[in-house]
Design a protein around this motif. Sequence first.
Motif, PDB file in Angstrom:
ATOM      1  N   GLY A   1      -0.738  -9.296   2.894  1.00  0.00           N
ATOM      2  CA  GLY A   1      -0.977  -7.922   3.319  1.00  0.00           C
ATOM      3  C   GLY A   1      -1.062  -7.887   4.830  1.00  0.00           C
ATOM      4  O   GLY A   1      -0.703  -8.863   5.510  1.00  0.00           O
ATOM      5  N   PRO A   2      -1.532  -6.793   5.408  1.00  0.00           N
ATOM      6  CA  PRO A   2      -1.781  -6.769   6.855  1.00  0.00           C
ATOM      7  C   PRO A   2      -2.746  -7.886   7.251  1.00  0.00           C
ATOM      8  O   PRO A   2      -3.616  -8.282   6.463  1.00  0.00           O
TER       9      PRO A   2
ATOM     10  N   LEU B   1     -10.787 -18.232  -2.777  1.00  0.00           N
ATOM     11  CA  LEU B   1     -11.225 -16.920  -2.307  1.00  0.00           C
ATOM     12  C   LEU B   1     -10.085 -15.931  -2.394  1.00  0.00           C
ATOM     13  O   LEU B   1      -8.941 -16.247  -2.043  1.00  0.00           O
ATOM     14  N   VAL B   2     -10.391 -14.727  -2.854  1.00  0.00           N
ATOM     15  CA  VAL B   2      -9.494 -13.581  -2.754  1.00  0.00           C
ATOM     16  C   VAL B   2     -10.140 -12.615  -1.767  1.00  0.00           C
ATOM     17  O   VAL B   2     -11.200 -12.037  -2.045  1.00  0.00           O
ATOM     18  N   SER B   3      -9.548 -12.498  -0.590  1.00  0.00           N
ATOM     19  CA  SER B   3     -10.100 -11.602   0.432  1.00  0.00           C
ATOM     20  C   SER B   3      -9.245 -10.346   0.492  1.00  0.00           C
ATOM     21  O   SER B   3      -8.017 -10.417   0.572  1.00  0.00           O
ATOM     22  N   LEU B   4      -9.910  -9.196   0.429  1.00  0.00           N
ATOM     23  CA  LEU B   4      -9.218  -7.916   0.292  1.00  0.00           C
ATOM     24  C   LEU B   4      -9.136  -7.182   1.616  1.00  0.00           C
ATOM     25  O   LEU B   4     -10.085  -7.175   2.405  1.00  0.00           O
ATOM     26  N   THR B   5      -7.994  -6.551   1.847  1.00  0.00           N
ATOM     27  CA  THR B   5      -7.788  -5.742   3.036  1.00  0.00           C
ATOM     28  C   THR B   5      -7.111  -4.433   2.649  1.00  0.00           C
ATOM     29  O   THR B   5      -6.487  -4.343   1.592  1.00  0.00           O
ATOM     30  N   PHE B   6      -7.255  -3.415   3.481  1.00  0.00           N
ATOM     31  CA  PHE B   6      -6.445  -2.210   3.319  1.00  0.00           C
ATOM     32  C   PHE B   6      -4.973  -2.612   3.403  1.00  0.00           C
ATOM     33  O   PHE B   6      -4.619  -3.689   3.896  1.00  0.00           O
ATOM     34  N   GLY B   7      -4.103  -1.729   2.974  1.00  0.00           N
ATOM     35  CA  GLY B   7      -2.672  -1.999   3.099  1.00  0.00           C
ATOM     36  C   GLY B   7      -1.883  -1.050   2.247  1.00  0.00           C
ATOM     37  O   GLY B   7      -1.686   0.111   2.611  1.00  0.00           O
ATOM     38  N   ASN B   8      -1.438  -1.527   1.065  1.00  0.00           N
ATOM     39  CA  ASN B   8      -0.745  -0.642   0.141  1.00  0.00           C
ATOM     40  C   ASN B   8      -1.572   0.610  -0.139  1.00  0.00           C
ATOM     41  O   ASN B   8      -1.028   1.713  -0.283  1.00  0.00           O
TER      42      ASN B   8
ATOM     43  N   GLU C   1       8.849  -4.358   8.920  1.00  0.00           N
ATOM     44  CA  GLU C   1       8.373  -4.523   7.547  1.00  0.00           C
ATOM     45  C   GLU C   1       6.945  -3.984   7.466  1.00  0.00           C
ATOM     46  O   GLU C   1       6.214  -3.963   8.446  1.00  0.00           O
ATOM     47  N   PHE C   2       6.530  -3.569   6.267  1.00  0.00           N
ATOM     48  CA  PHE C   2       5.257  -2.862   6.116  1.00  0.00           C
ATOM     49  C   PHE C   2       4.057  -3.635   6.653  1.00  0.00           C
ATOM     50  O   PHE C   2       3.243  -3.103   7.408  1.00  0.00           O
ATOM     51  N   ASN C   3       3.892  -4.906   6.251  1.00  0.00           N
ATOM     52  CA  ASN C   3       2.692  -5.649   6.651  1.00  0.00           C
ATOM     53  C   ASN C   3       2.593  -5.811   8.157  1.00  0.00           C
ATOM     54  O   ASN C   3       1.489  -5.755   8.724  1.00  0.00           O
TER      55      ASN C   3
ATOM     56  N   THR D   1      -5.174 -10.267   0.589  1.00  0.00           N
ATOM     57  CA  THR D   1      -4.257  -9.382  -0.125  1.00  0.00           C
ATOM     58  C   THR D   1      -4.716  -7.937  -0.152  1.00  0.00           C
ATOM     59  O   THR D   1      -5.911  -7.639  -0.010  1.00  0.00           O
ATOM     60  N   ASP D   2      -3.745  -7.050  -0.336  1.00  0.00           N
ATOM     61  CA  ASP D   2      -3.988  -5.619  -0.529  1.00  0.00           C
ATOM     62  C   ASP D   2      -3.385  -5.247  -1.878  1.00  0.00           C
ATOM     63  O   ASP D   2      -2.300  -4.698  -1.933  1.00  0.00           O
ATOM     64  N   PRO D   3      -4.076  -5.499  -2.985  1.00  0.00           N
ATOM     65  CA  PRO D   3      -3.434  -5.571  -4.291  1.00  0.00           C
ATOM     66  C   PRO D   3      -2.669  -4.332  -4.732  1.00  0.00           C
ATOM     67  O   PRO D   3      -3.225  -3.355  -5.235  1.00  0.00           O
ATOM     68  N   GLY D   4      -1.345  -4.413  -4.525  1.00  0.00           N
ATOM     69  CA  GLY D   4      -0.381  -3.532  -5.155  1.00  0.00           C
ATOM     70  C   GLY D   4       0.347  -4.351  -6.199  1.00  0.00           C
ATOM     71  O   GLY D   4      -0.133  -5.397  -6.641  1.00  0.00           O
ATOM     72  N   VAL D   5       1.535  -3.919  -6.588  1.00  0.00           N
ATOM     73  CA  VAL D   5       2.221  -4.530  -7.719  1.00  0.00           C
ATOM     74  C   VAL D   5       2.579  -5.986  -7.464  1.00  0.00           C
ATOM     75  O   VAL D   5       2.223  -6.881  -8.246  1.00  0.00           O
ATOM     76  N   ASP D   6       3.303  -6.279  -6.362  1.00  0.00           N
ATOM     77  CA  ASP D   6       3.706  -7.678  -6.185  1.00  0.00           C
ATOM     78  C   ASP D   6       2.542  -8.556  -5.737  1.00  0.00           C
ATOM     79  O   ASP D   6       2.551  -9.771  -5.954  1.00  0.00           O
ATOM     80  N   ASP D   7       1.493  -7.965  -5.152  1.00  0.00           N
ATOM     81  CA  ASP D   7       0.266  -8.725  -4.859  1.00  0.00           C
ATOM     82  C   ASP D   7      -0.396  -9.199  -6.153  1.00  0.00           C
ATOM     83  O   ASP D   7      -0.854 -10.346  -6.248  1.00  0.00           O
TER      84      ASP D   7
END
Length: 432
Positions: free
Chosen positions: A182-183, A35-42, A222-224, A10-16
């Motif tokens: 996310g991406p 696991l919560v794995s973080l990526t760039f995105g929002n 779409e964004f992702n 995920t790329d934690p924005g609002v809906d994430d």
Amino acid sequence: MAPEKIIIDTDPGVDDILALLLALSASAEEIELLLVSLTFGNIDVENCLRNAISLFHVLEKELAWRKANGKPLGYESLRKCKPIVAVGAEQPLDEQILMADYFHGVDGLGGVHSKAPHFTPEELFRHLFHSPSASSAQIPPENPVSLPHEALFTPSSAPAYLEILSQLKKNPPHTVTIVAVGPLTNLALAAAHDPETFLLVKEVVIMSGTIEMEGNVTPTAEFNSYADAVAVARVFALTSPSPKSTLPPCKSLKPYPDNLSEKLKLTIFPLDLTTMHLLNEAEFNSITNVLKDNGSPLAQWCHVFINATFRKMESLYAAEAGSSEKRVQDVDISLHDPLCVWYMITKQIPGWRAVEDRDIRVDATGQWTRGMYVVDRRTRKKPTLEEMGEAAEVEGDCDGWLHPLWGNRIRQMVFSPDQDAFGKEMIRRIFL
């Protein structure tokens, strides 16, 4: 029945954040979030980490508030299994970086860290996490480190893609699902590093792309899918009987081996479906206003960025209508990312419908169509292998769209049960 073991990339924005809250608030029999794995995105990955840690910080406060006020604690999934948090990709594989801070704000959550700073922990424990700029080859994937105090998550010193592979190795084959909202850069890196281990995944569920609808960042994308089209195309290629038939050019990663042991099961939730699942402002307020006024930290925190999103949507609606007037009860948010988690919770319920084995490909290099999901709309019949005989390709067909062993095999989700009720049910689960 055993819970669904999941990884959320995920790329934690609002809906994430809503998707994470929905997973964490599930019962212990429904979801086990590993696991919560973080990526760039929002936003950039540094802000993603701040948002993720703030989420767990607020949930600590919320559980203490619920206990002090004699309320049901909820959040069984979180209380039974605190997830690992790992930091991942800070940029796409081969492309210029794109972020959506124009929509969600520079912090990804509508300015919540400046508007409500008391909900952002002073110590983010960055030193306990992988640094994206460091060499991943020197960081062991098997050794998450502990926080200096009791917390609801465990930080990992491994980069996210190695932590994903570690979880797939630790658990029995085909028992862990990756939900990617996310991406897909972390997934592409994991698949390139060790494709056979990556294929131990039970299913990859992604919020990405659009088939019939217009895009939300370009007319077709779409964004992702736009943010790292090469990564999406590489992950999609693993669904093909012949991955090299759809593998895009990539300067940073090598091709997959010619012979892989199995194909990837991949389910997409495109805008065509997710856009129709809405959270209405009046409905949100009817459930959360009393909690906010009574001191619920979670309701107070979420009100800041969810209301900021409602106001953003209100301005967009007004701009489309050519008017500044819009009734509050008409404002809503599409629940793109939470719908993927809802599928994991309710996939056994009748009503989910998918189109199987679609040859959906991703344009990774187009000047105007980067990130576009491409399908073959021709009516020509695809021949069988017997009909093909010794022919290398179908006459008059470029790029193997009609070849029985070429192309991707994507599962596209097209319908969900209780579409109109989902937003209210999600809010009820998260806040009550």
